[in-house]
Structures are given as structure tokens and as C-alpha cells.
Motif scaffolding. Structure first.
Motif, PDB file in Angstrom:
ATOM      1  N   UNK A  26     -27.043 131.861 -37.021  1.00  0.00           N
ATOM      2  CA  UNK A  26     -28.173 131.343 -36.235  1.00  0.00           C
ATOM      3  C   UNK A  26     -29.055 132.480 -35.720  1.00  0.00           C
ATOM      4  N   UNK A  27     -28.427 133.550 -35.232  1.00  0.00           N
ATOM      5  CA  UNK A  27     -29.194 134.715 -34.756  1.00  0.00           C
ATOM      6  C   UNK A  27     -29.998 135.331 -35.901  1.00  0.00           C
ATOM      7  N   UNK A  28     -29.395 135.416 -37.079  1.00  0.00           N
ATOM      8  CA  UNK A  28     -30.090 135.969 -38.245  1.00  0.00           C
ATOM      9  C   UNK A  28     -31.219 135.037 -38.677  1.00  0.00           C
ATOM     10  N   UNK A  29     -31.005 133.726 -38.592  1.00  0.00           N
ATOM     11  CA  UNK A  29     -32.057 132.768 -38.945  1.00  0.00           C
ATOM     12  C   UNK A  29     -33.267 132.940 -38.027  1.00  0.00           C
ATOM     13  N   UNK A  30     -33.013 133.232 -36.757  1.00  0.00           N
ATOM     14  CA  UNK A  30     -34.095 133.400 -35.782  1.00  0.00           C
ATOM     15  C   UNK A  30     -34.773 134.761 -35.871  1.00  0.00           C
ATOM     16  N   UNK A  76     -31.044 128.171 -42.307  1.00  0.00           N
ATOM     17  CA  UNK A  76     -30.970 127.215 -41.197  1.00  0.00           C
ATOM     18  C   UNK A  76     -29.506 126.891 -40.944  1.00  0.00           C
ATOM     19  N   UNK A  77     -29.153 126.755 -39.678  1.00  0.00           N
ATOM     20  CA  UNK A  77     -27.759 126.514 -39.316  1.00  0.00           C
ATOM     21  C   UNK A  77     -27.678 125.259 -38.461  1.00  0.00           C
ATOM     22  N   UNK A  80     -22.424 121.856 -38.419  1.00  0.00           N
ATOM     23  CA  UNK A  80     -21.360 121.763 -39.419  1.00  0.00           C
ATOM     24  C   UNK A  80     -21.692 122.392 -40.766  1.00  0.00           C
ATOM     25  N   UNK A  81     -22.885 123.006 -40.924  1.00  0.00           N
ATOM     26  CA  UNK A  81     -23.281 123.569 -42.206  1.00  0.00           C
ATOM     27  C   UNK A  81     -24.415 124.558 -42.040  1.00  0.00           C
ATOM     28  N   UNK A  82     -24.666 125.310 -43.095  1.00  0.00           N
ATOM     29  CA  UNK A  82     -25.863 126.130 -43.132  1.00  0.00           C
ATOM     30  C   UNK A  82     -26.518 125.946 -44.489  1.00  0.00           C
ATOM     31  N   UNK A  83     -27.812 126.197 -44.521  1.00  0.00           N
ATOM     32  CA  UNK A  83     -28.546 126.142 -45.780  1.00  0.00           C
ATOM     33  C   UNK A  83     -29.366 127.412 -45.894  1.00  0.00           C
ATOM     34  N   UNK A  84     -29.591 127.811 -47.130  1.00  0.00           N
ATOM     35  CA  UNK A  84     -30.346 129.030 -47.382  1.00  0.00           C
ATOM     36  C   UNK A  84     -30.944 128.933 -48.784  1.00  0.00           C
ATOM     37  N   UNK A  85     -32.102 129.527 -48.962  1.00  0.00           N
ATOM     38  CA  UNK A  85     -32.697 129.626 -50.283  1.00  0.00           C
ATOM     39  C   UNK A  85     -32.487 131.054 -50.763  1.00  0.00           C
ATOM     40  N   UNK A  86     -31.890 131.178 -51.955  1.00  0.00           N
ATOM     41  CA  UNK A  86     -31.640 132.474 -52.567  1.00  0.00           C
ATOM     42  C   UNK A  86     -32.356 132.538 -53.914  1.00  0.00           C
ATOM     43  N   UNK A  87     -32.594 133.757 -54.357  1.00  0.00           N
ATOM     44  CA  UNK A  87     -33.306 133.989 -55.602  1.00  0.00           C
ATOM     45  C   UNK A  87     -32.312 134.306 -56.723  1.00  0.00           C
ATOM     46  N   UNK A  88     -32.235 133.427 -57.704  1.00  0.00           N
ATOM     47  CA  UNK A  88     -31.385 133.634 -58.874  1.00  0.00           C
ATOM     48  C   UNK A  88     -32.291 133.830 -60.081  1.00  0.00           C
ATOM     49  N   UNK A  89     -32.347 135.059 -60.592  1.00  0.00           N
ATOM     50  CA  UNK A  89     -33.182 135.380 -61.764  1.00  0.00           C
ATOM     51  C   UNK A  89     -34.618 134.903 -61.560  1.00  0.00           C
ATOM     52  N   UNK A  90     -35.195 135.286 -60.428  1.00  0.00           N
ATOM     53  CA  UNK A  90     -36.576 134.946 -60.082  1.00  0.00           C
ATOM     54  C   UNK A  90     -36.824 133.450 -59.916  1.00  0.00           C
TER      55      UNK A  90
END
Length: 158
Positions: A26-30, A76-77, A80-90
């Protein structure tokens, strides 16, 4: 004096450690990742509620490890869960991971890690990460602009 179920310290500890992990995320999300902090988070891909692209689940049918370091978006946290968008091969991919699906949470920059195990008499534990266990060795050359799934075998206690 009433007689009830015995206290399950293992489950209580696991719950507290998952809350701490969620608080850190949560701290990293902010505020973003401070300094050299970065995370290796492994999770069970077949756990209920894990929402990842089919091709990723096919590649990692049991467990995968994501890296939150140079490029991530929409972290986002929830309770009960977190979500994140990551880059896989652009190609940006959104991942949703229940906290209960997480098996390890490691920040090699400060030699810190959490390991979650579920079985009778739960024995979740905190462990220290040695510098030599950092897959990128703290070397800036190893930092890339895309997401990668890494093996955490070097972090496991044998």
C-alpha cells in the motif's frame, strides 16, 4: 474457565505477516518504491481468485514469481488482494493476486523475506536473504524494462 479451541499461533502469525506485506505494498502504491527497494513475490497460480492471462497460467501452472522493480503500473491493494500491471515483452498485463495465494515476499535490497506455508500446524516464518541470493546481485546492469518471472529456489531453505 471456559475450554475452547487452542490458540493457533502459526495462523495468527501468518495473518499478521500478510497484513504487513499488504501495508508495504500500500505504501509503495501511494509513494512508489523508495531507494533500491524491489520485490520478488511468488504466488500459487491455481489459487482461487488469482487472475492472470491464460498464457501465463499455462507457462506457470503451479507457482510463479513476479518482480516489482523498474516498471509496474496501477498497483492497488485491497484487504484480501493486490493488483498490478506488469510489462511482459512490451505488452502490459494486469494481474490480480489474493494475499492468501502469496508464498514468498522478498526484498533483497534489505535482505528481508517472508515465506508462507500452509499445512497442519502452520509454520510461516520470516527469513533473512543473503546478498548472494539476490538474483540480480544488486547490479544495476541486471535491471530491465520489462517484467520477468524468476525462480526463488535460491531463497528456499533446504
Amino acid at each position: 474457565m471456559s475450554v475452547g479451541a487452542p490458540l493457533n499461533y502459526g495462523n495468527l502469525m501468518q495473518k499478521a505477516m500478510r497484513k504487513m506485506m499488504a501495508d508495504v505494498l500500500s505504501k509503495v502504491a501511494e509513494n512508489g518504491l523508495p531507494g533500491e527497494h524491489h520485490f520478488y513475490i511468488s504466488c500459487e497460480t491455481g489459487h482461487p481468485g488469482v487472475d492472470i492471462p491464460d498464457w501465463l497460467r499455462e507457462t506457470y501452472p503451479e507457482e510463479m514469481t513476479i518482480v516489482l522493480q523498474d516498471w509496474y503500473d496501477e498497483l492497488a491493494v485491497a484487504s484480501d488482494r493486490f493488483s498490478v500491471t506488469l510489462n511482459f515483452s512490451d505488452t502490459p498485463q494486469k494481474l490480480v493476486i489474493p494475499l492468501e495465494a502469496v508464498r514468498t515476499f522478498v526484498d533483497p535490497s534489505v535482505k528481508f523475506g517472508l515465506k508462507f506455508e500452509e499445512h497442519d500446524g502452520d509454520t510461516s516464518e520470516a527469513f533473512e536473504v543473503d546478498e548472494q541470493d539476490d538474483p540480480d546481485g544488486g547490479d544495476d546492469e541486471a535491471k530491465g524494462g520489462s517484467a520477468e518471472v524468476v525462480s526463488l529456489d535460491t531463497f528456499r531453505k533446504h
